[in-house]
Scaffold this motif. Sequence first.
Motif, PDB file in Angstrom:
ATOM      1  N   THR A 106      10.044 -10.822  -5.888  1.00 61.60           N
ATOM      2  CA  THR A 106      10.333  -8.762  -6.177  1.00 61.60           C
ATOM      3  C   THR A 106       9.841  -7.852  -5.202  1.00 61.60           C
ATOM      4  N   LEU A 107      10.542  -7.116  -5.018  1.00 61.07           N
ATOM      5  CA  LEU A 107       9.411  -5.453  -4.327  1.00 61.07           C
ATOM      6  C   LEU A 107       9.064  -4.611  -5.303  1.00 61.07           C
ATOM      7  N   VAL A 108       9.086  -4.417  -6.034  1.00 62.69           N
ATOM      8  CA  VAL A 108       8.121  -3.496  -7.642  1.00 62.69           C
ATOM      9  C   VAL A 108       6.366  -4.297  -7.516  1.00 62.69           C
ATOM     10  N   ALA A 109       6.743  -6.416  -7.601  1.00 66.19           N
ATOM     11  CA  ALA A 109       5.288  -6.332  -7.518  1.00 66.19           C
ATOM     12  C   ALA A 109       5.145  -7.027  -6.472  1.00 66.19           C
ATOM     13  N   VAL A 110       5.254  -6.686  -4.981  1.00 66.19           N
ATOM     14  CA  VAL A 110       4.512  -6.394  -3.781  1.00 66.19           C
ATOM     15  C   VAL A 110       4.370  -5.055  -3.971  1.00 66.19           C
ATOM     16  N   ALA A 111       4.878  -4.061  -3.956  1.00 65.83           N
ATOM     17  CA  ALA A 111       4.873  -2.793  -3.844  1.00 65.83           C
ATOM     18  C   ALA A 111       3.671  -2.364  -4.724  1.00 65.83           C
ATOM     19  N   VAL A 112       3.260  -2.633  -6.119  1.00 63.52           N
ATOM     20  CA  VAL A 112       2.206  -2.720  -6.721  1.00 63.52           C
ATOM     21  C   VAL A 112       1.344  -3.361  -6.038  1.00 63.52           C
ATOM     22  N   ILE A 113       0.502  -4.748  -5.407  1.00 64.45           N
ATOM     23  CA  ILE A 113      -0.037  -4.999  -4.801  1.00 64.45           C
ATOM     24  C   ILE A 113      -0.377  -3.888  -3.508  1.00 64.45           C
ATOM     25  N   TRP A 114       0.884  -3.587  -2.891  1.00 63.77           N
ATOM     26  CA  TRP A 114       0.071  -3.062  -1.612  1.00 63.77           C
ATOM     27  C   TRP A 114      -0.044  -1.487  -2.111  1.00 63.77           C
ATOM     28  N   ASN A 115       0.015  -1.127  -3.648  1.00 63.42           N
ATOM     29  CA  ASN A 115      -0.324   0.104  -3.776  1.00 63.42           C
ATOM     30  C   ASN A 115      -1.749  -0.430  -3.524  1.00 63.42           C
ATOM     31  N   TYR A 116      -3.107  -1.007  -3.929  1.00 58.67           N
ATOM     32  CA  TYR A 116      -4.133  -1.274  -4.061  1.00 58.67           C
ATOM     33  C   TYR A 116      -5.044  -1.372  -2.860  1.00 58.67           C
ATOM     34  N   LEU A 117      -4.059  -2.426  -1.959  1.00 56.77           N
ATOM     35  CA  LEU A 117      -4.588  -2.265  -1.110  1.00 56.77           C
ATOM     36  C   LEU A 117      -4.360  -1.674   0.367  1.00 56.77           C
ATOM     37  N   LEU A 118      -3.907   0.013  -0.675  1.00 57.65           N
ATOM     38  CA  LEU A 118      -3.617   1.037   0.355  1.00 57.65           C
ATOM     39  C   LEU A 118      -4.448   1.975  -0.320  1.00 57.65           C
ATOM     40  N   HIS A 119      -5.111   1.669  -1.215  1.00 57.02           N
ATOM     41  CA  HIS A 119      -5.831   3.046  -2.210  1.00 57.02           C
ATOM     42  C   HIS A 119      -6.751   2.885  -1.040  1.00 57.02           C
ATOM     43  N   THR A 120      -6.719   5.395  -1.290  1.00 59.59           N
ATOM     44  CA  THR A 120      -8.262   5.553  -0.338  1.00 59.59           C
ATOM     45  C   THR A 120      -9.558   5.041  -0.497  1.00 59.59           C
ATOM     46  N   ARG A 121     -10.044   5.054  -1.992  1.00 62.28           N
ATOM     47  CA  ARG A 121     -11.506   4.489  -1.908  1.00 62.28           C
ATOM     48  C   ARG A 121     -11.661   3.153  -1.844  1.00 62.28           C
ATOM     49  N   TYR A 122     -10.868   2.654  -2.461  1.00 66.73           N
ATOM     50  CA  TYR A 122     -11.527   1.522  -2.758  1.00 66.73           C
ATOM     51  C   TYR A 122     -10.680   0.342  -1.837  1.00 66.73           C
ATOM     52  N   GLY A 123      -9.107   1.195  -1.290  1.00 67.59           N
ATOM     53  CA  GLY A 123      -8.380  -0.576  -1.001  1.00 67.59           C
ATOM     54  C   GLY A 123      -8.535  -1.245   0.337  1.00 67.59           C
ATOM     55  N   LEU A 124      -8.434  -1.639   0.408  1.00 68.32           N
ATOM     56  CA  LEU A 124      -8.526  -3.184   1.577  1.00 68.32           C
ATOM     57  C   LEU A 124      -8.589  -2.781   2.949  1.00 68.32           C
ATOM     58  N   ILE A 125      -7.160  -2.029   2.974  1.00 69.42           N
ATOM     59  CA  ILE A 125      -6.448  -1.855   4.543  1.00 69.42           C
ATOM     60  C   ILE A 125      -8.377  -0.475   5.190  1.00 69.42           C
ATOM     61  N   ASN A 126      -8.727   0.593   4.334  1.00 71.01           N
ATOM     62  CA  ASN A 126      -9.450   1.093   4.961  1.00 71.01           C
ATOM     63  C   ASN A 126     -10.599   0.458   4.225  1.00 71.01           C
ATOM     64  N   SER A 127     -10.478  -0.520   3.848  1.00 71.51           N
ATOM     65  CA  SER A 127     -12.402  -1.485   4.265  1.00 71.51           C
ATOM     66  C   SER A 127     -12.485  -1.922   5.191  1.00 71.51           C
ATOM     67  N   LEU A 128     -11.012  -2.280   6.046  1.00 72.91           N
ATOM     68  CA  LEU A 128     -11.342  -2.661   7.148  1.00 72.91           C
ATOM     69  C   LEU A 128     -10.999  -2.291   7.921  1.00 72.91           C
ATOM     70  N   LEU A 129     -10.950  -0.818   8.051  1.00 70.43           N
ATOM     71  CA  LEU A 129     -10.575   0.393   8.584  1.00 70.43           C
ATOM     72  C   LEU A 129     -11.788   0.763   9.292  1.00 70.43           C
ATOM     73  N   GLY A 130     -13.092   0.885   8.067  1.00 68.31           N
ATOM     74  CA  GLY A 130     -13.921   1.094   7.524  1.00 68.31           C
ATOM     75  C   GLY A 130     -15.272   0.356   8.715  1.00 68.31           C
TER      76      GLY A 130
END
Lengths: 282, 432
Positions: A106-130
Amino acid sequence: MLPALLMIAVFFFLPVLAALGLSLTDFDIYALVRLDNLRFVGGGNYLRLLQTPLFWKALGNTLFFVIAGVPLSITVSLASALLLHSAVARGKAIFRTALFAPVVTTLVAVAVIWNYLLHTRYGLINSLLGLAGIHPVDWLGDPNWAMPAIILFAVWKNFGFNMVIFLAALQSIPEELYEASRIEGATGPQQLRFVTLPALAPTLVLVSTLTMAGYFQLFAEPYVLTQGGPLQSTTSVLYFMYEEGFKWWNLGSASAVAFLLFLLVLAVTMAQSFVFRRWSEP
Amino acid sequence: MTVTGARSTWPRARRLAVAALVCCLAACTESASGELVLQFWAMGREGEVVAELTRDFEASHPGIRVKVQQLPWQGAHEKLLTAFVGDATPDLAQMGNTWIPEFAALGALSALDSATAASPLVEKEDYFPGIWDTNVVDGRLFGVPWYVDTRLLFYRRDLLAQAGFAHPPKSWDEWREMLVAIKRLPGAEHYSILLPLNEFEPLLLLGLQQEEPLLREGGRWGNFRSQGFRRALGFYLEMFEKELAPRATNTQIANVWNEFARGHFAFYITGPWNIGEFKRRLPQELQGSWMTAPLPGPEGAGLSSAGGSSLVVFADSRRQEAAWKLIEYLSRPDVQRRFYALSGDLPPRRSSWEASALSGDLHAAAFREQLERVEPTPKVPEWERIATELRIVAEQAAHGGLSVDAAAAELDARADRILEKRRWILEREAGQ
């Protein structure tokens, strides 16, 4: 033949004509009360839309999404299909399932997950970039990054679908062609260029037409992730239409948006098929 | 606005068909034993808890049964409109009080003036005046307030004390001083206040606090270029320019309570639902350091918005009297106190606050004070859309894209465009 035409008439041409009629009026909440509050405005809705900055912005956003998203999506699908198809790949079934999984969730379910991944301060993506020493990116809050983030999300979400189509096409390429080319002394890249890609051409045409038409109808991703923001950088044409029609009850104006989008997709698809025909003719 | 008139007869046949269908589906409204069945629509949390109150109502009113249908807030407005178009409205419903002008203009609601005048239970004088006023359109009453919702300051007392202030702000000047002082406090990078850019409320509140109305000439034109609104907009934008407020939306700040607890900001303008959330979500050691305060105004105590929900009766209902009885019951102070215990919604009557858990609640006291000073938003059906444009233009300006004067002019242009049809209809009515 006739029943089929009848079905198409009832379920396609009639609604299109009704939308066209509706788009020439200013049907709104006042017209719900009394029909004499309905005014025939002719091309007024269209003229006003063409003067509405937000409509152009939505169109620009949608085109950006199509122009950046479609090639990226097709490249990723093709690359992953080739990888899965290659003789050296191990655990094909597992990878095929894993890469196809986002398509059926479901798009909505994965969108919620991505919302966390993309979070500026606590998101996994920014941690990896960091870890790589890159400053955190405000993915969904920065007007310059929100659309790229949505493109990444959309590509991840549906590249698996085209990948499966490419896989099926790859499996139907006769093995003899590869054998013949090997005897001729073709290298791997040459095989890809002179055997695989020409054999995939019809599939490529189909996939790019379908993907293009689908990407023009971007709606759910911004609806769930950003509600069209920040600074309306992710408002797509369809999202704009939804707000116009179902939030504000300006059904006349919303029909005009639908019609403009219809004409646009029609024009692009026709141009596409024209180009492909020229390209495939020897 | 008197667009009511006679309901049109267009597509009568289709409406009848829809009504018949809905009737069949909803197992028509006369139950087998011949008692009346009231259809009552309520939203969200209220819809969940109200059944407990309607059960008691049924016990004291034999012959009337209440069927509560719950709607999610998300689709409630759409569903009510669709029901109106399809002649399938319930007998009564909960309705966000900003929607009342719209449904009154549609002619969907019954006027309740005479019923209220004759009622011993619904006493107008007992209600907070600003809240009562939201239900009055063109001098006629279309709803009875059920619960109230207004926004004010939630703040960190410890951070304020650290910056050298012993009490919350009493005026804009004092507030400005505090915001600047908190920004200067040592420590990690932080702000003073959170004004989410995806909400129109913060700027709307500052605008409501001005002398001049937000729309002029009976809601025919925008009034955002007035001196008062430009002052409000200037103050709002100043908070972003001086980096006192982050240029952020609520969706970016995944957890407002965490950020508030970390001292990422010291002020937050929000509503009564957050009293419970703050008590639940803030760590134990912070429980003594947060407080609520009425909004400061430009010159002293400030106004805030008169939000909340009302109870309305639909014009098409054939059970108007029974519906009114239920409204009377839900308006009784003792019932409202129970409703508060069940839902946490603040009651709209002064006597409901007395002798309830609310009167002793430290954090509710500021709300009690604020409720005497609340102001309805402009009562035109288009208001919701104008408020959305307000948010969009304010967001552009906060990002540095527009000056105060340019933003005010842009807002007026957008409001005037949205109000065009209303002007046309009013003009046509005047000509008749």
